[in-house]
Design an enzyme around this catalytic site. Structure first.
Site, PDB file in Angstrom:
ATOM      1  N   LYS A 260       0.670  -1.267  -0.196  1.00  0.00           N
ATOM      2  CA  LYS A 260      -0.164  -0.054  -0.006  1.00  0.00           C
ATOM      3  C   LYS A 260       0.843   1.182   0.169  1.00  0.00           C
ATOM      4  O   LYS A 260       2.116   1.258   0.011  1.00  0.00           O
ATOM      5  CB  LYS A 260      -0.719  -0.032   1.257  1.00  0.00           C
TER       6      LYS A 260
ATOM      7  N   TYR B 243      16.284  29.588   9.248  1.00  0.00           N
ATOM      8  CA  TYR B 243      15.002  30.201   9.619  1.00  0.00           C
ATOM      9  C   TYR B 243      15.216  30.201  11.303  1.00  0.00           C
ATOM     10  O   TYR B 243      15.242  29.016  11.929  1.00  0.00           O
ATOM     11  CB  TYR B 243      13.982  29.554   9.187  1.00  0.00           C
TER      12      TYR B 243
ATOM     13  N   MET C 171      12.135  24.342   3.090  1.00  0.00           N
ATOM     14  CA  MET C 171      11.391  23.617   1.986  1.00  0.00           C
ATOM     15  C   MET C 171      12.138  22.847   1.170  1.00  0.00           C
ATOM     16  O   MET C 171      12.092  21.551   0.688  1.00  0.00           O
ATOM     17  CB  MET C 171      10.194  24.557   1.122  1.00  0.00           C
TER      18      MET C 171
ATOM     19  N   ARG D 188     -10.649   0.510  15.256  1.00  0.00           N
ATOM     20  CA  ARG D 188     -10.481   1.351  14.240  1.00  0.00           C
ATOM     21  C   ARG D 188     -11.374   0.777  13.170  1.00  0.00           C
ATOM     22  O   ARG D 188     -12.103   1.453  12.726  1.00  0.00           O
ATOM     23  CB  ARG D 188      -8.921   1.306  13.989  1.00  0.00           C
TER      24      ARG D 188
HETATM   25  C1  LIG Z   1      -0.388  -1.853   6.842  1.00  0.00           C
HETATM   26  C2  LIG Z   1      -1.155  -3.088   7.201  1.00  0.00           C
HETATM   27  C3  LIG Z   1      -0.227  -4.107   7.684  1.00  0.00           C
HETATM   28  C4  LIG Z   1       1.195  -4.169   7.476  1.00  0.00           C
HETATM   29  O1  LIG Z   1       1.704  -3.783   8.613  1.00  0.00           O
HETATM   30  P1  LIG Z   1       3.112  -3.588   8.704  1.00  0.00           P
HETATM   31  O2  LIG Z   1       3.385  -2.873  10.183  1.00  0.00           O
HETATM   32  O3  LIG Z   1       3.745  -2.379   7.823  1.00  0.00           O
HETATM   33  O4  LIG Z   1       3.838  -4.961   8.676  1.00  0.00           O
HETATM   34  C5  LIG Z   1      -0.961  -5.516   7.790  1.00  0.00           C
HETATM   35  N1  LIG Z   1      -2.350  -5.364   8.055  1.00  0.00           N
HETATM   36  C6  LIG Z   1      -3.179  -4.234   7.675  1.00  0.00           C
HETATM   37  C7  LIG Z   1      -4.509  -4.475   8.024  1.00  0.00           C
HETATM   38  C8  LIG Z   1      -2.534  -3.244   7.635  1.00  0.00           C
HETATM   39  O5  LIG Z   1      -3.354  -1.974   7.211  1.00  0.00           O
END
Ligand SMILES: *Cc1c(COP(=O)(O)O)cnc(C)c1O
Length: 363
Positions: A35, A260, A308, A131
């Site tokens: 992802k 800055y 930046m 969640r």
């Molecule tokens: C992102 C995610 C993972 C992977 O988690 P990591 O900590 O990056 O290994 C696994 N399961 C779900 C549901 C996730 O959202």
């Protein structure tokens, strides 16, 4: 001349990290989580690299799955947030996407549609993270209606997600697993349905949580979920090397400040290197004075506020730093975990925050 602020991605490292996940959990299927553009590494390249080795991929969003499929990735793709509409379900069926179902709304939409036996349905139980996920009653109801409507329990994967797995000693991990087994054994007496729980931290540090399917993410990119405190961390190979170059040098006197808002003032006569990277590239704005970097192989420290497009480093103690010298912001020598620590964030955020302005090269 191409800009020298680049992220070099080592695809062999990603393969080796995937092999590590398999080695640590030899009895599980390990689904590669790619992802958020493969945690900033480029999801298509990473998917092409891992495709021969993995049973399936996981992404967060429907749109991410569509983009990968349109680019020629053919393995099943699990959508961790599932889908929102019946159209998306139909598209998912036609494109070999698997769906994670976390709400009764999603379950109800699915029950109405004929699902092919190749499509796996991941049913998510909330075991305490609060969640996403069904509560135990919704979960039991969903199991029943899916099982009955599709008559194929092999395609249902009962799953949940840890919220403290990176804290290896936290007793909530075992509590979550116990809560999961309690509900799962009540709906899955014949053990026909499959199960899934572990993310990277659990794969590396909690073998009891290795079920039929694991979901490694961050570890594939060589980053420790444990802040480099676990014995298995040493087997990870960092996949991203984020580098830039020195584009200016300044000699300043005791009492003069840099950048800055005067966030750093020299307490001796100092040499300051200006480096062509800033928060618009994904270098963290919150990196503090003292964040390590490597300039032509020599250790140096960030000083002054991150701009930046630029950062500044104290190179007074380095030998012969020159304009054009290469700077490692994170990679093999300066770990992304260390930079994250100095920036009050986590490696995940730094990797996914690399911006479009940074070109990627692959080795
Ligand atoms: C992102 C995610 C993972 C992977 O988690 P990591 O900590 O990056 O290994 C696994 N399961 C779900 C549901 C996730 O959202």
């Amino acid at each position: 001349m191409p800009r020298k602020t680049i992220a070099k991605i080592n695809l062999e490292a990603i393969k080796s990290n995937y092999q590590l996940a398999k080695k640590l959990a030899p009895n599980s299927n390990n689904i590669a989580v790619i992802k958020a553009n493969a945690y900033g590494h480029g999801s298509l390249k990473v998917a092409e690299t891992l495709e021969p080795m993995v049973p399936a991929f996981a992404v967060a969003l429907f749109e991410e799955a569509v983009a990968l499929r349109d680019s020629g990735i053919s393995k099943p793709i699990l959508i961790l947030q599932g889908v929102r509409t019946s159209e998306e379900i139909k598209y998912s069926i036609a494109n070999d996407f698997w769906l994670m179902l976390h709400s009764p709304l999603q379950v109800d939409k699915l029950v109405e549609i004929e699902i092919p036996s190749s499509m796996k349905l991941w049913l998510k139980l909330d075991t305490g993270m609060h969640r996403l996920g069904l509560d135990s009653q919704q979960f039991i109801t969903a199991c029943r209606s899916l099982n009955v409507s599709h008559q194929n329990s092999q395609q249902i994967i009962l799953c949940s997600h840890f919220y403290c797995a990176s804290e290896i000693k936290n007793s909530f991990n075992q509590k979550q697993l116990n809560a999961f087994w309690k509900i799962v054994s009540s709906v899955n007496k014949d053990k026909l349905m499959k199960t899934s729980f572990a993310n990277s931290a659990a794969i590396m540090g909690f073998p009891d949580s290795h079920l039929d399917w694991n979901r490694p993410g961050i570890m594939l990119y060589g980053v420790s979920p444990f802040d480099k405190s676990h014995p298995n961390d040493k087997y990870l190979q960092p996949a991203m090397s984020f580098t830039s170059e020195v584009i200016d040098l300044h000699h300043i006197k005791t009492g003069e400040s840099v950048g800055y808002s005067q966030q750093w003032t020299a307490n001796r006569n100092s040499t300051i290197a200006t480096i062509a990277v800033g928060y618009a590239d994904g270098y963290p704005f919150h990196a503090k004075n003292g964040t390590p970097l490597l300039i032509s192989g020599q250790s140096a420290n960030l000083v002054g506020r991150v701009s930046m497009d630029l950062i500044t480093a104290d190179v007074t103690d380095c030998n012969n730093v020159q304009i054009g010298d290469m700077v490692e912001l994170w990679g093999d020598n300066v770990s992304v975990e260390i930079v994250a620590k100095h920036s009050d964030t986590i490696g995940y955020e730094l990797l996914t925050g690399i911006s479009k302005r940074v070109s990627k090269t692959y080795i």
